[in-house]
Scaffold this motif. Structure first.
Motif, mmCIF file in Angstrom:
data_model
loop_
_atom_site.group_PDB
_atom_site.id
_atom_site.type_symbol
_atom_site.label_atom_id
_atom_site.label_comp_id
_atom_site.label_asym_id
_atom_site.label_seq_id
_atom_site.Cartn_x
_atom_site.Cartn_y
_atom_site.Cartn_z
ATOM 1 N N GLU A 221 0.787 -1.228 0.000
ATOM 2 C CA GLU A 221 0.000 0.000 0.000
ATOM 3 C C GLU A 221 0.821 1.281 0.000
ATOM 4 O O GLU A 221 0.271 2.371 0.056
ATOM 5 C CB GLU A 221 -0.958 0.002 1.203
ATOM 6 N N LEU B 159 -6.693 -2.763 6.343
ATOM 7 C CA LEU B 159 -7.892 -3.022 5.549
ATOM 8 C C LEU B 159 -7.548 -3.017 4.060
ATOM 9 O O LEU B 159 -8.011 -3.883 3.301
ATOM 10 C CB LEU B 159 -8.972 -1.977 5.850
ATOM 11 N N ALA B 160 -6.729 -2.067 3.645
ATOM 12 C CA ALA B 160 -6.344 -1.985 2.233
ATOM 13 C C ALA B 160 -5.486 -3.171 1.824
ATOM 14 O O ALA B 160 -5.604 -3.681 0.703
ATOM 15 C CB ALA B 160 -5.602 -0.675 1.976
ATOM 16 N N GLN B 161 -4.634 -3.648 2.714
ATOM 17 C CA GLN B 161 -3.767 -4.785 2.400
ATOM 18 C C GLN B 161 -4.546 -6.088 2.279
ATOM 19 O O GLN B 161 -4.036 -7.076 1.736
ATOM 20 C CB GLN B 161 -2.688 -4.917 3.474
ATOM 21 N N CYS B 162 -5.776 -6.109 2.789
ATOM 22 C CA CYS B 162 -6.619 -7.310 2.741
ATOM 23 C C CYS B 162 -7.867 -7.083 1.884
ATOM 24 O O CYS B 162 -8.870 -7.786 2.026
ATOM 25 C CB CYS B 162 -7.031 -7.722 4.148
ATOM 26 N N ARG B 163 -7.821 -6.105 0.995
ATOM 27 C CA ARG B 163 -8.996 -5.706 0.218
ATOM 28 C C ARG B 163 -9.586 -6.868 -0.581
ATOM 29 O O ARG B 163 -10.802 -7.092 -0.581
ATOM 30 C CB ARG B 163 -8.624 -4.560 -0.719
ATOM 31 N N GLN B 164 -8.753 -7.606 -1.279
ATOM 32 C CA GLN B 164 -9.254 -8.698 -2.114
ATOM 33 C C GLN B 164 -9.874 -9.801 -1.264
ATOM 34 O O GLN B 164 -10.922 -10.364 -1.626
ATOM 35 C CB GLN B 164 -8.117 -9.263 -2.971
ATOM 36 N N ARG C 231 -13.367 -8.624 -0.038
ATOM 37 C CA ARG C 231 -14.364 -8.632 -1.124
ATOM 38 C C ARG C 231 -14.789 -10.053 -1.482
ATOM 39 O O ARG C 231 -15.945 -10.307 -1.802
ATOM 40 C CB ARG C 231 -13.794 -7.942 -2.369
ATOM 41 N N ASP D 235 -3.295 -9.651 0.842
ATOM 42 C CA ASP D 235 -3.456 -9.915 -0.583
ATOM 43 C C ASP D 235 -2.186 -10.392 -1.266
ATOM 44 O O ASP D 235 -2.228 -10.757 -2.444
ATOM 45 C CB ASP D 235 -3.988 -8.661 -1.292
#
Length: 272
Positions: free
Chosen positions: A56, A104-109, A112, A162
């Protein structure tokens, strides 16, 4: 020795600080800016804060504070980031996921794919998220295994980032510059006049002609106007090295502002 870190207990900042200062007393703060304040006011001898992540990118607040405060970077610590989903309930009961915005951004995939439509809430740190997740079974936190032990949470899933090659670089804050070791890195920030053709090239040329390797260069808005930037640059070597000193002297003639953020020993932790 007292080391300021982003808290509460169980944070990745704590992990980085414990690796760098295994015998130090850790002092926990709610915000990165509080860590800077503690070092400046002598409430802590040094501080450890996140600077950049391999997925990120940079932590904007840390960059801004390095620019605006009088502290130096005196060291770096690179650690692997292995996120887990932690909670009181079971995986299918999760309705809210808490964590620091970077986590949260590092685990986005993963989120989702596994939890589409789940409510996400940001917290000051991953360990803060874990502490909050104790409250309700439908809440889950993205944090590390140590946070699960600290706050009595179940590990609902492991390695949810991710990419397996997820590393975060932390920097050590000090009121003084580090001495030369022969295996050093230097961080600087440069400000150039907007719309001056060739200005950035002139800066980079000072390093290229002296065979100085740049390990990172990043622009950050000056907040003065659109298109006006500061440039944060990391390079190999120490300010006491002749080649680095000569390059900085040359840059000072071409730039509006040059500031050395620190020269410090490199952490040679390999990427996984």
């Amino acid at each position: 020795m007292r080391i300021g870190v982003l808290g509460p207990r169980g944070s990745y900042s704590e992990m980085a600080a414990s690796r760098r200062f295994p015998d130090a007393e850790l002092v926990y703060f709610d915000d990165i800016e509080d860590v800077f304040d503690a070092v400046e006011s002598h409430k802590a001898d040094a501080g450890v804060v996140p600077l950049e992540n391999s997925l990120e990118g940079s932590v904007a607040l840390t960059l801004d504070l390095l620019l605006s405060r009088s502290l130096f970077i005196c060291g770096e610590v690179v650690i692997p980031i292995r996120h887990c989903l932690l909670g009181r309930g079971d995986p299918d009961s999760v309705r809210i996921i808490l964590s620091h915005p970077q986590a949260l951004a590092q685990c986005r995939q993963y989120i989702r794919r596994r939890y589409p439509g789940v409510e996400m809430r940001t917290t000051g740190s991953t360990s803060h998220a874990a502490r909050l997740a104790q409250e309700f079974p439908e809440m889950a936190a993205i944090a590390n295994l140590e946070a699960a032990k600290t706050y009595g949470l179940r590990v609902l899933d492991r390695d949810i980032q991710d990419s397996k090659n997820n590393m975060t670089r932390f920097v050590v804050l000090s009121r003084e510059m580090s001495k030369r070791t022969g295996n050093d890195k230097t961080s600087i920030v440069v400000y150039l006049e907007k719309d001056r053709p060739g200005a950035l090239f002139a800066i980079l040329r000072e390093f290229a002609v002296r065979n100085i390797n740049l390990t990172r260069i990043e622009s950050r808005p000056s907040r003065k106007e659109l298109g006006d930037y500061y440039f944060f640059i990391d390079l190999e070597g120490h300010v006491e090295d002749d080649a680095v000193r000569e390059a900085l002297d040359g840059i000072e003639k071409a730039a509006n502002m040059v500031r050395v953020l620190g020269s410090y020993p490199k952490d040679n932790t390999p990427s996984e």
